[in-house]
Design an enzyme around this catalytic site. Structure first.
Site, PDB file in Angstrom:
ATOM      1  N   ASP A   1      -8.615 -36.463  49.108  1.00 14.74           N
ATOM      2  CA  ASP A   1      -8.401 -35.014  49.055  1.00 14.74           C
ATOM      3  C   ASP A   1      -9.631 -34.208  48.670  1.00 14.74           C
ATOM      4  OD1 ASP A   1      -8.545 -35.854  46.447  1.00 14.74           O
ATOM      5  OD2 ASP A   1      -6.806 -34.721  45.750  1.00 14.74           O
ATOM      6  N   GLU A   2     -10.825 -34.800  48.690  1.00 15.36           N
ATOM      7  CA  GLU A   2     -12.012 -34.025  48.339  1.00 15.36           C
ATOM      8  C   GLU A   2     -13.247 -34.562  49.037  1.00 15.36           C
ATOM      9  OE1 GLU A   2     -13.340 -34.287  44.252  1.00 15.36           O
ATOM     10  OE2 GLU A   2     -12.301 -36.203  43.974  1.00 15.36           O
TER      11      GLU A   2
END
Length: 383
Positions: free
Chosen positions: A123-124
């Site tokens: 997610d990053e």
């Protein structure tokens, strides 16, 4: 000195990613306290959503919506403890296939704007925007719009001269934030933040710094490198000084090397005992194995050597490995093999860190089908 003032590095962090993906599938739950975790069905026997107060057994919080976080629920917390804080929160089991799908969608959308991407996880990402012509706010808005168009989700972005600052400022205006920060903004925007916000400073170091009177990043910046080295050693002391002053010359690494191993570890907020804290340790142990298994799936590899890492209260560290017949990425098989390792270590001392590692990796194309192990391990056997 850090000569990266001419760089523009972005850190993009999806907002409450797992929970946000679930809300796409369950839009009627928007605005409610929602916790992702455990392995139970999404609905109770009556057809209603399962409430956290009705959960029993092991398991940890994978993530939670901001409404649940406001009640004190956080990632990695035991579900039973979370139920005490937010008993009426709705509980859903994680859907990692959906999370991986949406992860690929947002990264592909960003890659159409800049291919200089460093993958940090599901997610990053870091993005090097240095060579692009637009000014930073317009560019950040374009990246955010591309992510939302591709996924229906929001992301928060920090744009700054280096990675350390970018990661810090991506959290300043969550959710759906866009923060552009220059070095001259450090005293007003970064120094007031708690020292634990620096990536690389964990709970134990935060507690130690607080004992020394260091509560904010500005407090840390006021100390000389010599004093920090005296307290924390040369390597970590230099890191603390540079981080507090926003100095970081690490490049955005776009080429992924084939991993030799995949591991997850956690340092406990307090030292835990194998017998007295066995329920909490069991939850953490299972969560680490599940997270390692998800990392293996995401990287497209399997492994046949499973290992553990223990750090005791006296800071001594011990590792053990156990090899299985066929490579795996299955969390239950990893947990059972890691449990075999635990049977070979002394557990009389309190523990401050636990880690799980899988090595001997091969690609999915090379991996043969594996038979499940028949061995079991339970923390309740520790005495």
């Amino acid at each position: 000195m850090d000569h990266s003032e001419d760089r523009r590095i972005a850190h993009l962090d999806m907002d409450a990613f797992f929970a946000s993906v679930e809300l796409l599938q369950h839009p009627q739950l928007r605005g409610q306290a929602l916790v992702i975790g455990g392995q139970r069905a999404a609905r109770s026997s009556t057809g209603d959503y399962l409430r956290l107060r009705d959960y029993s057994g092991r398991g940890v919080v994978t993530t939670a919506t901001y409404e649940a976080r406001e009640m004190g629920v956080r990632s990695g917390m035991g579900l039973m403890k979370a139920a005490q804080l937010a008993p009426n929160a709705i509980l859903l089991p994680p859907n990692f296939d959906a999370y991986r799908d949406y992860s690929q969608r947002f990264k592909s959308a960003v890659a159409k704007i800049s291919t200089q991407i460093e993958d940090l996880g599901i997610d990053e990402i870091y993005i090097d925007l240095t060579g692009l012509p637009e000014e930073s706010v317009a560019l950040g808005q374009r990246v955010k719009a591309a992510v939302t168009d591709a996924t229906g989700l929001t992301a928060s972005i920090g744009i700054s001269p280096n990675k350390q600052l970018a990661k810090l400022c991506s959290e300043l205006d969550k959710p759906d934030g866009l923060t552009v920060l220059q070095r001259c903004d450090i005293p007003s925007r970064i120094w007031p933040l708690p020292v634990g916000k620096i990536n690389g400073i964990g709970p134990r170091t935060t507690a130690r710094l607080q004992q020394l009177g260091v509560h904010s990043i500005g407090d840390l910046a006021a100390f000389t490198p010599a004093w920090l080295i005296e307290q924390f050693g040369a390597s970590f002391g230099h890191f603390l000084h540079r981080a507090a002053h926003g100095i970081d010359d690490r490049p955005v690494v776009t080429k992924r090397r084939a991993p030799k191993s995949v591991s997850r570890e956690t340092t406990f907020e307090r030292d835990l005992h194998a017998r007295h804290d066995r329920a909490e340790l069991a939850q953490i142990f299972t969560s680490l194995c599940e997270r390692v298994a998800d990392d293996l799936r995401r990287k497209g590899v399997r492994g046949r050597t499973i290992g553990i890492k223990l750090r005791y209260a006296d800071f001594s560290t011990l590792t053990r490995d156990h090899s299985i017949d066929q490579p795996t990425r299955d969390p239950q098989r990893i947990r059972r093999a890691a449990g075999e390792c635990l049977k070979r270590v002394p557990l009389e001392q309190r523990l401050r860190l636990l880690g799980v590692r899988v090595s001997g990796l091969i690609s999915e194309e090379q991996a043969a089908a594996a038979e499940p192990l028949q061995l079991e391990f339970d923390w309740t056997g520790c005495t």
